[in-house]
Structure formats: structure tokens, C-alpha cells
Design an enzyme around this catalytic site. Structure first.
Site, PDB file in Angstrom:
ATOM      1  N   SER A 168     -13.897 -20.367   9.660  1.00  0.00           N
ATOM      2  CA  SER A 168     -15.288 -19.354   9.518  1.00  0.00           C
ATOM      3  C   SER A 168     -15.071 -18.650   8.145  1.00  0.00           C
ATOM      4  CB  SER A 168     -16.095 -18.876  10.515  1.00  0.00           C
ATOM      5  OG  SER A 168     -16.897 -17.510  10.154  1.00  0.00           O
ATOM      6  N   GLU A 214      -9.277 -11.574  17.239  1.00  0.00           N
ATOM      7  CA  GLU A 214      -8.784 -11.030  16.027  1.00  0.00           C
ATOM      8  C   GLU A 214      -9.739  -9.688  16.404  1.00  0.00           C
ATOM      9  OE1 GLU A 214      -9.298 -14.331  15.837  1.00  0.00           O
ATOM     10  OE2 GLU A 214      -8.317 -15.189  13.488  1.00  0.00           O
ATOM     11  N   TYR A 258     -12.392  -8.069  16.952  1.00  0.00           N
ATOM     12  CA  TYR A 258     -14.540  -7.732  16.873  1.00  0.00           C
ATOM     13  C   TYR A 258     -14.137  -7.771  18.415  1.00  0.00           C
ATOM     14  CZ  TYR A 258     -13.358  -9.388  12.049  1.00  0.00           C
ATOM     15  OH  TYR A 258     -13.144  -9.638  10.716  1.00  0.00           O
ATOM     16  N   ARG A 296     -14.594 -18.492  19.588  1.00  0.00           N
ATOM     17  CA  ARG A 296     -13.830 -18.374  19.435  1.00  0.00           C
ATOM     18  C   ARG A 296     -12.813 -16.746  20.348  1.00  0.00           C
ATOM     19  NH1 ARG A 296     -11.405 -17.488  13.065  1.00  0.00           N
ATOM     20  NH2 ARG A 296      -9.386 -18.517  13.530  1.00  0.00           N
ATOM     21  N   HIS A 342      -6.239  -8.004  13.809  1.00  0.00           N
ATOM     22  CA  HIS A 342      -6.743  -7.246  12.048  1.00  0.00           C
ATOM     23  C   HIS A 342      -5.632  -6.548  12.202  1.00  0.00           C
ATOM     24  CE1 HIS A 342      -9.254 -10.165   9.988  1.00  0.00           C
ATOM     25  NE2 HIS A 342     -10.060 -10.381  10.665  1.00  0.00           N
ATOM     26  N   ARG A 368      -2.838 -22.118   9.003  1.00  0.00           N
ATOM     27  CA  ARG A 368      -1.945 -22.356   8.502  1.00  0.00           C
ATOM     28  C   ARG A 368      -1.829 -23.974   8.169  1.00  0.00           C
ATOM     29  NH1 ARG A 368       0.349 -22.534   4.433  1.00  0.00           N
ATOM     30  NH2 ARG A 368       2.713 -21.624   4.546  1.00  0.00           N
ATOM     31  N   GLN A 427      -4.423 -14.024  -1.995  1.00  0.00           N
ATOM     32  CA  GLN A 427      -5.028 -13.314  -3.938  1.00  0.00           C
ATOM     33  C   GLN A 427      -6.113 -13.871  -3.469  1.00  0.00           C
ATOM     34  OE1 GLN A 427      -0.257 -14.368  -5.471  1.00  0.00           O
ATOM     35  NE2 GLN A 427      -1.361 -13.256  -7.508  1.00  0.00           N
ATOM     36  N   LYS A 468       8.007 -19.217  -0.302  1.00  0.00           N
ATOM     37  CA  LYS A 468       6.756 -19.290  -1.353  1.00  0.00           C
ATOM     38  C   LYS A 468       6.918 -20.715  -2.583  1.00  0.00           C
ATOM     39  CE  LYS A 468       5.622 -14.839  -3.480  1.00  0.00           C
ATOM     40  NZ  LYS A 468       5.451 -14.128  -4.452  1.00  0.00           N
ATOM     41  N   ARG A 519      10.547   3.953 -11.123  1.00  0.00           N
ATOM     42  CA  ARG A 519       9.917   4.791 -12.298  1.00  0.00           C
ATOM     43  C   ARG A 519       8.899   5.572 -11.542  1.00  0.00           C
ATOM     44  NH1 ARG A 519       9.865   3.998 -18.006  1.00  0.00           N
ATOM     45  NH2 ARG A 519       8.319   2.383 -17.199  1.00  0.00           N
TER      46      ARG A 519
HETATM   47  C1  LIG Z   1     -11.976 -15.206   2.680  1.00  0.00           C
HETATM   48  C2  LIG Z   1     -11.361 -14.944   4.273  1.00  0.00           C
HETATM   49  C3  LIG Z   1     -12.770 -15.014   5.076  1.00  0.00           C
HETATM   50  C4  LIG Z   1     -12.448 -15.287   6.794  1.00  0.00           C
HETATM   51  N1  LIG Z   1     -13.539 -14.562   7.463  1.00  0.00           N
HETATM   52  C5  LIG Z   1     -13.948 -15.231   8.453  1.00  0.00           C
HETATM   53  C6  LIG Z   1     -14.764 -14.462   9.311  1.00  0.00           C
HETATM   54  O1  LIG Z   1     -15.877 -13.800   8.822  1.00  0.00           O
HETATM   55  N2  LIG Z   1     -14.607 -15.501  10.920  1.00  0.00           N
HETATM   56  C7  LIG Z   1     -13.276 -15.565  11.482  1.00  0.00           C
HETATM   57  O2  LIG Z   1     -13.853 -16.155  12.151  1.00  0.00           O
HETATM   58  N3  LIG Z   1     -12.550 -16.100  10.757  1.00  0.00           N
HETATM   59  C8  LIG Z   1     -12.486 -15.098   9.338  1.00  0.00           C
HETATM   60  N4  LIG Z   1     -10.890 -15.585   8.117  1.00  0.00           N
HETATM   61  C9  LIG Z   1     -10.372 -16.381   9.263  1.00  0.00           C
HETATM   62  C10 LIG Z   1     -10.551 -17.807   9.152  1.00  0.00           C
HETATM   63  O3  LIG Z   1     -11.388 -17.874   9.562  1.00  0.00           O
HETATM   64  C11 LIG Z   1      -9.028 -18.407   9.167  1.00  0.00           C
HETATM   65  O4  LIG Z   1      -8.986 -17.720  10.691  1.00  0.00           O
HETATM   66  C12 LIG Z   1      -7.777 -17.609   8.553  1.00  0.00           C
HETATM   67  O5  LIG Z   1      -8.292 -17.600   7.250  1.00  0.00           O
HETATM   68  C13 LIG Z   1      -6.504 -18.969   9.169  1.00  0.00           C
HETATM   69  O6  LIG Z   1      -6.856 -20.487   8.866  1.00  0.00           O
HETATM   70  P1  LIG Z   1      -6.765 -21.154   6.983  1.00  0.00           P
HETATM   71  O7  LIG Z   1      -4.850 -21.243   7.414  1.00  0.00           O
HETATM   72  O8  LIG Z   1      -6.903 -22.431   8.034  1.00  0.00           O
HETATM   73  O9  LIG Z   1      -7.073 -20.430   6.326  1.00  0.00           O
HETATM   74  C14 LIG Z   1     -11.158 -15.381   7.217  1.00  0.00           C
HETATM   75  C15 LIG Z   1     -10.745 -16.247   6.401  1.00  0.00           C
HETATM   76  C16 LIG Z   1     -10.197 -15.947   5.117  1.00  0.00           C
HETATM   77  C17 LIG Z   1      -9.676 -16.035   4.125  1.00  0.00           C
HETATM   78  S1  SF4 Z   2      -6.077 -18.049  -2.438  1.00  0.00           S
HETATM   79 FE1  SF4 Z   2      -4.233 -18.904  -1.915  1.00  0.00          FE
HETATM   80  S2  SF4 Z   2      -5.080 -17.842  -0.218  1.00  0.00           S
HETATM   81 FE2  SF4 Z   2      -6.918 -18.066  -1.025  1.00  0.00          FE
HETATM   82  S3  SF4 Z   2      -8.150 -20.123  -0.596  1.00  0.00           S
HETATM   83 FE3  SF4 Z   2      -7.016 -20.154  -2.426  1.00  0.00          FE
HETATM   84  S4  SF4 Z   2      -4.092 -20.263  -2.107  1.00  0.00           S
HETATM   85 FE4  SF4 Z   2      -5.276 -20.309  -0.176  1.00  0.00          FE
END
Ligand SMILES: Cc1cc2nc3c(=O)[nH]c(=O)nc-3n(C[C@H](O)[C@H](O)[C@H](O)COP(=O)(O)O)c2cc1C
Ligand code: SF4
Length: 665
Positions: A22, A162, A164, A212, A250, A286, A336, A419, A552
Site C-alpha cells: 500500500s 503503524e 493507526y 495488516r 510512525h 526493504r 526523497q 548508501k 554558519r
Molecule cells: C509514499 C508512501 C506511502 C505509503 N502509504 C501507506 C499507506 O497508505 N498504507 C500503508 O499501510 N502503508 C503505506 N506505506 C508503507 C508501505 O506500505 C511499506 O510498508 C513501506 O514502504 C516499506 O516497504 P517497502 O520497503 O517495500 O517500500 C507508504 C509508503 C510510502 C513510501
Molecule cells: S524515492 Fe527513493 S525510496 Fe522512494 S521509491 Fe524512489 S528510490 Fe525508493
């Protein structure tokens, strides 16, 4: 490969075991956003996602994360959602709607929670829901699920992690209720179970329900493992078809998705629940390569793997990996352009794929109407992006690079601990250069004379470090960050870093990194989950250097680092004992001592090495000469401006330049 083995998830037969996790993109609230979302999800369905889960959508007004945030509460909205489901089904994909009530995380004054306890990350205090209010919310979840079914979704995911609303009910830190929804764990999980029961009753059996579940809260007074297990079993008994993993609230001060988290670094949590329930378990966080997913499946960590951001970086990750994983544009975990954008109220996209969420603007299949000869000068991120996009559009492209390898500043970035994912971006660009048969001229400094034959020239010559001049700054102990990161100079024990931007922090991390340190130990994550929330004493690694960072300006040192990752870098260097100083006026560096005023008070401190990270200036030596010859020239990245330069801007400008020179159809 196990990844490509079909799996049954409740009523759904999935062709593979990859779930697109999601992500709320911000398009949900944008004008014509649902049309854009339909294209966004259709591309990912076409690219091979076994199942897609949408970004979180609230079941009522109070649960939306921001005022006016997306909710599904009426028939009018059903029509918008069916644009998405139709588009995904047309590509042969399957999609579930995520229902997310933010509770006390909602950033507006009418938010609610199990109790009126304010979240540290929100300035608005929640109102405690009355018992009637809780029952009404349960009903609204089920009404939302019914609307989702009407809109054509294949199922729903209930967001219970998370931190919520549902998660807030589950733990005593946020649930101090005295009615039947508070107190014992049986009472605290009642809200979650009533939601599932009520939904199942209304939607019937042929509609998938995923939950979830927060398996590792990473906050004090979080759930214990026995509670998590008990909830999982109860969810199964109440008709949930699969359980997805949630990691960390969060407000937790532990990185859970940033690039320094090892690939699949939390799979052990899902693995712990394997065997406790019979329904499929989905692991997450990840996993940015199909190989990493395969490893997790093969070692019995889960039945399926969720990848969220990797689908922003490359919508075709699943299909491409089947043929050649070198063709995949890999998510580098930087946050980013995705999560940082969400927190800045911008549309989430991707640093390595600026097309994400803007599929319409730069269609992948577009071809230039007229094929041109294009020269790109400089092979940093901007130049590489311009090159492959111009080649994709059909142009004949030559790439000039004065060094012996492509990559520019990426070659420095990849040497920073945590990185190394930048290697993947370079691997991808390198693969695409070969794929498009781009002529790459390494060790070649482009001259005006060698460029005059080209129809268009894209200048991506980058930046050079800004000089830092004070009495004594020409001493041999004063060195540039480039020489430090390339290992060209020896760095002493006591180090002053001049400049607290991204590069200053990178250098601090580079110098204080402890090779022996392990992620879980360093951040205090208890792999055994013996304590509530999975926390234990953090053990930051040891540093060989004494480092001080100088800034600075007055503000917080490192205050301009990434919105969702800046705190990690600040905490990391603090844990390594790095001293940060602001309000600095430099005076001299003489006899191994830096003299400076800090908030007007003079200090003289001994340093063995002073590393200058005082910013950069634009470097575009060919521009005027080419313009004088009347050539079509576009400058991008650092060659255009060094101000606010980062890889995100550079890669996007490369893409834009390629389309600018190419009327396309
Ligand atoms: C831009 C963004 C928006 C997200 N919105 C949600 C969301 O609405 N609901 C949710 O359960 N997780 C949300 N997530 C978390 C992702 O579902 C996921 O747990 C997290 O990005 C780690 O997984 P990944 O490494 O595969 O990205 C969001 C993540 C990103 C980057
Ligand atoms: S902005 Fe960075 S963390 Fe987000 S999807 Fe793209 S590479 Fe992955």
C-alpha cells in the site's frame, strides 16, 4: 523460483507471490487524480504484481489523515474507484482497497482515538471515542468495504499497524478505556475483531480480507508477542484471508524503511508467526529485489512478500526480473521523492523514476517524431538520465565522460555507509546504456569542436566544490570531501567538518562508521521480542574519530536534511558522539587549531584534519562557447544550478531535457 509460484489468498488465485504494498500517493486527493491512479496501477498490474493494495482510504471523515483526505463513503466515490479497478482488471491484475483510519495520527482538529492521548508527532489532540462512537466506526468500516466491493475491488486490506487507529486500540500506551474496548487484551482487540466480523457478514466469502498486523510496534508499552499471536489466530477465526506485516509505529525512533535497514531486515518478525496460523502470511519492508524475496520465501519467512516503493522505482520489476534482473531500476530506499513528498503535501513519485505517478506526462512507449543526433556531456545522474531517456525516445545518443567510469557524484555517494544501494542505480544505467547501444566515450573531455555536429547538446557537467577561504585554509590539513571519500588523503583522529548539509553529514557517517556494528543491535531491536514493543537497549557502534560539524547559520544542525530521514542521520551521528555547532564565524586555521566564534564567543580547538563541505558551484564550461555557435544546448543538474541540487532534481531534469528536444507521439 518460489516467487513465481501461484498462491491462493482466500477467494483469489494469484499468479505469483509478490504483493504491491500500500502507498498513498497524494493522487487520491488531486484533481483528476483517479484517472492518474488508474494508469499508475494499470502499469504495475501489467508489470507483473501478483496483487496490488491501494493506498490507505478512510472509512469516514474523521479517519482521513488530513482535512479533505480521501475516503470511501458514498456511491459517487464508487465511480471514481471503478476507474482503477477496471484499468487493473483490463491488464489481468488484481487489486484490494486499503481501509485506513488514522485515529490520533490524523492531522486535523477533529481527530479521534481510543483515549485522548496526543501523539508526539501530531499537534492535534484526539477526542476519545464514546462506546457508541466505536460501534459507529465499526459499522463505517464495513460500509466502506461494501462500497469497495461495488467499485470492483477484489478485496480489502484493513490497516491495523503503524500506530493507526486499530493499533491504538490494541496497546495500553494509547488505550486507557474502561468500557468493553479497553483493559484486558481481549477487550483491546475487540475493535479489530468486530470490524472483521462485520465486514465478513456484509461482503460474503468471495471477497478477500487482508489484515495488516503490527508484529513489531517499536514503541514502549507496545504489544507483546503472545498478544500478537493471539490476535493473529483470532483474525483467522473471524474470516481474515491473509495477514500482512506491519513494522514500527510512525512515532518510533527506529528506522524501519530507510536505506540503512538491511534488505528484508524485518523478515524474521513474520517468520516468527509462521505456523501459528494457516492463512498466508506476507512479509515486508526493504525487499527491493526479487532475489531478496526469493531468499525470504525459500527460508520460510513468509508465504508472500510485499514490495511497495520498488514498484514506484520500476513498475515492471516482477516481469523484468523473470528475464534479467539487471534491467530493473531498483528502489534505493532514500524516501526523497516518495515519503518525503507525502509529508510535504506533494504527489509521491520516485527519485530514480520521476515518471512514477506522472505516467501520462512522459509515456514510456513515446517515440520522437524526428530522430536526432544528441550529445550528452557528463555521466552523473542528470547526464545518465538524459542519455537513456533520449535513447528510449529513439534518438542516436553519444555520452561524453572525462573520467574512466560513469556515475559522477553517485560514485562518491555509494561509498557512504548505508548508501551502497546507489550501486544498483549505476548498474541499471549501465545496463540501459548497453541495451540502447549508446556510444559512451569515457576518458574523453568534450570540446566545442567535437560537439558541433550534433543536433542537440545536453550539458550535465555537474558541480565543483565551493572554495572555503580563511587564513590558513591553504594548509595541507584542510582537504576536500572528494579526497576524503575517494581515500586520496589520510584523515587524522580529530576532524572538523565545515558545512552541515547532506555532504557534511555523509562525511561524518563515513568517518564514524563502525564496520562491526549490526543494525538490530545498533538501534535496540529485540529479535526475540521478549519485551513489549520489541525494544531493548541500543548499542551504537564505536567511532575511531572525534568529529565536530560546523554550520554558519542559526537553525538546527542538519535541519535541512530529508523530511523523513533527517532525524535518522542526526540521531546516528549524535550516538557516535559527533559534536554539532551552529552560529559559527570562522577566523583561522593555524598551527593545527581552528579558531572560530560560536554565537559570538571565541574558541580555539585542535584538529588534525579539516574537511571542507561548504557547498558547490555550478560547472558548465562549454555553455557560452556552444551558444555562441548557435547550437541547441540544454543545461541540467549541477550545470544548470548548484542550488538545492540533489539526485532527484538531477534525474528529473535529465528526463525533462530528453522530452524537451523531442516532439513525440
Ligand atoms: C509514499 C508512501 C506511502 C505509503 N502509504 C501507506 C499507506 O497508505 N498504507 C500503508 O499501510 N502503508 C503505506 N506505506 C508503507 C508501505 O506500505 C511499506 O510498508 C513501506 O514502504 C516499506 O516497504 P517497502 O520497503 O517495500 O517500500 C507508504 C509508503 C510510502 C513510501
Ligand atoms: S524515492 Fe527513493 S525510496 Fe522512494 S521509491 Fe524512489 S528510490 Fe525508493
Amino acid at each position: 523460483m518460489l516467487v513465481y509460484k501461484p498462491i491462493t489468498l482466500g477467494p483469489l488465485k494469484l499468479s505469483n507471490r509478490i504483493l504491491m504494498g500500500s502507498m498513498h500517493t497524494g493522487l487520491e486527493e488531486a484533481k483528476d487524480g483517479f484517472k492518474a491512479l488508474a494508469r499508475f496501477y494499470a502499469e504495475r498490474a501489467k508489470g507483473g504484481a501478483g496483487l496490488i493494495v491501494t493506498g490507505g482510504i478512510s472509512p469516514n471523515r474523521r479517519g482521513a489523515l488530513k482535512p479533505g483526505g480521501a475516503r470511501l463513503t458514498s456511491r459517487r466515490q464508487v465511480k471514481e474507484h471503478s476507474l482503477i479497478t477496471d484499468a487493473v482488471h483490463k491488464e489481468g491484475g488484481k487489486i484490494c482497497l486499503q481501509i485506513l483510519h488514522g485515529g490520533r495520527y490524523c492531522y486535523h482538529p477533529f481527530n479521534v482515538g481510543p483515549s485522548n492521548i496526543k501523539a508526539a508527532i501530531n499537534r492535534f489532540s484526539p477526542r476519545s471515542l464514546s462506546t457508541r462512537g466505536v460501534r459507529k466506526t465499526v459499522r463505517q468500516y464495513s460500509e466502506c468495504a461494501v462500497l469497495a466491493k461495488e467499485a470492483g475491488y477484489d478485496g480489502i486490506e484493513i490497516m491495523g499497524s503503524e500506530g493507526y487507529l486499530i493499533n491504538q486500540f490494541l496497546v495500553t500506551a494509547t488505550n486507557k478505556r474502561t468500557d468493553t474496548y479497553g483493559g484486558s487484551f481481549e477487550n483491546r482487540m475487540r475493535f479489530a475483531l468486530e470490524i472483521i466480523q462485520s465486514i465478513r457478514e456484509k461482503v460474503g466469502k468471495d471477497f478477500a480480507i487482508i489484515f495488516r498486523l503490527s508484529m513489531l510496534d517499536l514503541v514502549n508499552e507496545g504489544s507483546s508477542w503472545s498478544e500478537i499471536e493471539m490476535l493473529a489466530k483470532s483474525l483467522e477465526n473471524h474470516g481474515v484471508d491473509a495477514i500482512n506485516t506491519g513494522i514500527g509505529w510512525h512515532e518510533a525512533r527506529i528506522p524501519t524503511i530507510a536505506t540503512l535497514v538491511p534488505r528484508g531486515g524485518f523478515a524474521f518478525v513474520t517468520q516468527k508467526l509462521m505456523g501459528s496460523v494457516q492463512i498466508p502470511l506476507i512479509t515486508t519492508n526493504r525487499f527491493n529485489t526479487i532475489e531478496a524475496c526469493e531468499e525470504a520465501l525459500a527460508s520460510g519467512c513468509a508465504d508472500m512478500v510485499s514490495m511497495a516503493r520498488p514498484f514506484l522505482a520500476d513498475p515492471e520489476i516482477v516481469n523484468k526480473s523473470k528475464v534479467n534482473s539487471n534491467a530493473v531500476n531498483t528502489c534505493i530506499g532514500c524516501n526523497q521523492a516518495c515519503l518525503d513528498h507525502i509529508f510535504k503535501n506533494k504527489i509521491a513519485t520516485c527519485l530514480v523514476n520521476p515518471r512514477a505517478s506522472h505516467e501520462d506526462k512522459w509515456p514510456r512507449q513515446a517515440k520522437a517524431n524526428v530522430i536526432k543526433r544528441v550529445a550528452v556531456v557528463g555521466s552523473g545522474p542528470a547526464g545518465l538520465s538524459a542519455t537513456i531517456e533520449a535513447a528510449r525516445l529513439g534518438h542516436t545518443v553519444t555520452l561524453f565522460e572525462s573520467n574512466s567510469e560513469i556515475g559522477g557524484q553517485f560514485n562518491l555517494a555509494k561509498s557512504i555507509p548505508g548508501k551502497d544501494e546507489f550501486n544498483e542505480t549505476l548498474r541499471y544505467f549501465d545496463f540501459m546504456l548497453k541495451e540502447f547501444a549508446v556510444q559512451v566515450k569515457l576518458n574523453t573531455r568534450a570540446e566545442i569542436a567535437s560537439l558541433t555536429d550534433y543536433d542537440h547538446i545536453i550539458l550535465a557537467t555537474g558541480v565543483k566544490p565551493r572554495n572555503w577561504t580563511i587564513p590558513g585554509s591553504d594548509s595541507k590539513e584542510v582537504v576536500s570531501y572528494i579526497d576524503v571519500l575517494k581515500g586520496n588523503v589520510a584523515v587524522g583522529k580529530r576532524v572538523a567538518i565545515i558545512g552541515a548539509g547532506g555532504i557534511g553529514f555523509d562525511v561524518a557517517e563515513f568517518l564514524t562508521h563502525d564496520e562491526t556494528s549490526q543494525f538490530l543491535e545498533e538501534w535496540g531491536i529485540d529479535e526475540t521480542l521478549a519485551e513489549r514493543g520489541g525494544l531493548k537497549e541500543p548499542m551504537p557502534g564505536k567511532s575511531d574519530h572525534h568529529v565536530e560539524i560546523f554550520q554558519r547559520s542559526e537553525g538546527k544542525v542538519g535541519g535541512k536534511l530529508g523530511k523523513t530521514t533527517g532525524w535518522i542521520h542526526r540521531l546516528q551521528i549524535k550516538n557516535k558522539g559527533v559534536i554539532t555547532r551552529n552560529c559559527i564565524e570562522y577566523q583561522s586555521f593555524e598551527e593545527g587549531h581552528l579558531t572560530f566564534k560560536e554565537s559570538g564567543i571565541e574558541h580555539r580547538i585542535a584538529f588534525d584534519t579539516v574537511v571542507v563541505c561548504a557547498g558547490q558551484t555550478s560547472y558548465a564550461p562549454l555553455l557560452d562557447g556552444l551558444r555562441a555557435k548557435g547550437k541547441s544546448v540544454i543545461s541540467i543538474g549541477g550545470a544548470l544550478s548548484a542550488s538545492k541540487l540533489d539526485a532527484q532534481r538531477a534525474i528529473k531534469e535529465g528526463l525533462e531535457a530528453a522530452y524537451e528536444i523531442s516532439p513525440w507521439s
